[in-house]
Design an enzyme around this catalytic site. Structure first.
Site, PDB file in Angstrom:
ATOM      1  CG  ASP A  48      -2.023  -0.984   1.195  1.00 28.12           C
ATOM      2  OD1 ASP A  48      -2.258  -1.555   0.115  1.00 28.12           O
ATOM      3  OD2 ASP A  48      -2.660  -1.205   2.250  1.00 28.12           O
ATOM      4  N   PRO A  49       0.381   2.333  -0.640  1.00 27.66           N
ATOM      5  CG  PRO A  49      -0.531   3.697  -2.314  1.00 27.66           C
ATOM      6  CD  PRO A  49      -0.779   2.413  -1.566  1.00 27.66           C
TER       7      PRO A  49
END
Length: 298
Positions: A48-49
Site C-alpha cells: 500500500d502507498p
C-alpha cells in the site's frame, strides 16, 4: 540484467511507481534507450502507498519468479491506534466508529493467541480485490456498500511491542492474502474498542529483508554512477529456500529444450537447477523424474 532490486519503499509511493523508478534507473544506466528495449521489470507483491518497507522488484528473468514471491509469507510491523475506526482502516480514511475504550497492555497480550494460527478474515472494503469485475476500492470510493467474502489466512506469529495507552505496536508473520488493516480492526474490536492502522512497515517478503533493501536515493545514486549492478541481487536470491540441483551440460540442454530427465537420485520437491553457476530452471522432482516449472533464458 537479471535479478532482484529490493526497495525500501517510502511512504506515499505505490508499488507500480516503484517499478517505474527501477525502469528509469535502468534507462539512466543505458539499458534500453527505448522502453521496448528495457529488461522486463515487475514487483513481487503489492505494498500500500501508506505502507513502507520491503518491495522486491524483479528484473529480467527474475520476473518469472514474481508470482512465486506473491505466494510467499510476509512479516510486518504495525501500530493500531485505539478509539477510532476509519472506512479505510488506516490514517487516510474518515471516521466511521468511535470508542472510549483504551485496552490495557495485559488485555492486548491476552487475546493475541485468538489471532494466531489459521483464522478467517474479511478483507477491507478499500482493497484491490474485485467485486463483479470492479475493484473494491473503486466501488467504496463511489459510495457503494462493499461486502467481501470471508477468506482463510494464517498468522504464523503475532507479538506485542510497545504500548502507550492510546496505541500498540505489533509484529506479525503472515501468509499470502492477509490484510494487516483487517487484522488490526479485528484485534481492536475483540478488545471492546475500535481502531485503525497508523504505521505499517513490511520488514520481510519471502527471503528478502530490510538488510538487502535500498532507498530510492541510493537507487538514483547508483544509476547516475552507472553502478546499478551493485544494487542487484542474483536471480538465485529469490529461491534461497530451495536446494540447488547441479546439472551436467547434456542435462541442462535437455531441460532448456523442455525435455524430462529421468533417473535422478534427488528427493521429491522443488529445486533450482544449475549448470555450473548458470541458472537453468526451477524444476520439480517426482519419483526420480525432473520436469521444468520455469525455464530461464540465460
Amino acid at each position: 540484467m537479471h535479478g532482484w532490486i529490493i526497495l525500501d519503499k517510502p511512504l506515499g509511493l505505490g508499488s507500480t511507481q516503484g517499478v517505474s523508478a527501477v525502469k528509469r534507473a535502468l534507462r539512466a544506466c543505458g539499458y534500453g534507450p527505448k522502453l521496448r528495449d528495457l529488461p522486463k521489470v515487475g514487483h513481487g507483491g503489492t505494498l500500500d502507498p501508506l505502507a513502507t518497507g520491503v518491495l522486491p522488484i524483479a528484473v529480467g528473468e527474475a520476473t518469472k519468479l514474481a508470482g512465486r514471491m506473491l505466494d510467499s509469507d510476509k512479516v510486518y510491523d504495525f501500530t493500531i491506534r485505539f478509539g477510532v475506526e476509519t472506512d479505510t482502516l488506516d490514517l487516510e480514511g474518515r471516521a466511521v466508529a468511535e470508542s472510549d475504550v483504551r485496552p490495557a497492555r495485559a488485555a492486548i497480550a491476552e487475546i493475541l493467541p485468538r489471532f494466531t494460527g489459521p483464522i478467517d478474515q474479511v478483507p477491507p472494503a478499500y482493497s484491490a480485490l474485485k467485486v463483479d469485475g470492479a475493484r473494491a476500492y473503486d466501488l467504496a470510493r463511489q459510495g457503494n456498500d462493499v461486502t467481501l467474502a470471508t477468506r482463510p489466512v494464517t498468522i504464523h506469529a503475532l507479538t506485542l511491542g510497545a504500548t502507550d495507552g492510546e496505541s500498540a505496536t505489533f509484529t506479525a508473520s503472515v501468509s499470502k492474502g492477509t490484510y494487516i488493516r483487517s487484522l488490526a480492526r479485528d484485534i481492536a474490536r475483540a478488545l471492546g474498542s475500535v481502531g485503525h492502522v497508523t504505521m505499517l512497515r513490511r520488514i520481510k517478503a519471502g527471503p528478502f529483508t530490510l538488510d538487502s533493501a535500498i532507498s530510492l536515493d541510493k537507487l538514483d545514486e547508483s544509476a547516475k554512477a552507472q553502478a546499478l549492478e551493485h544494487c542487484l541481487l542474483p536471480l538465485r536470491a529469490g529461491l534461497d529456500d530451495i536446494p540447488a540441483l547441479p546439472l551436467e551440460p547434456g542435462q541442462a540442454e535437455a531441460l532448456r529444450q523442455g525435455k524430462v530427465l529421468t533417473g535422478t537420485a534427488a528427493h521429491d520437491g522443488h529445486y533450482f537447477a544449475l549448470e555450473g553457476d548458470t541458472p537453468v530452471a526451477l524444476v520439480v522432482v517426482s519419483d526420480g523424474t525432473v520436469r521444468v516449472v520455469r525455464g530461464f533464458n540465460l
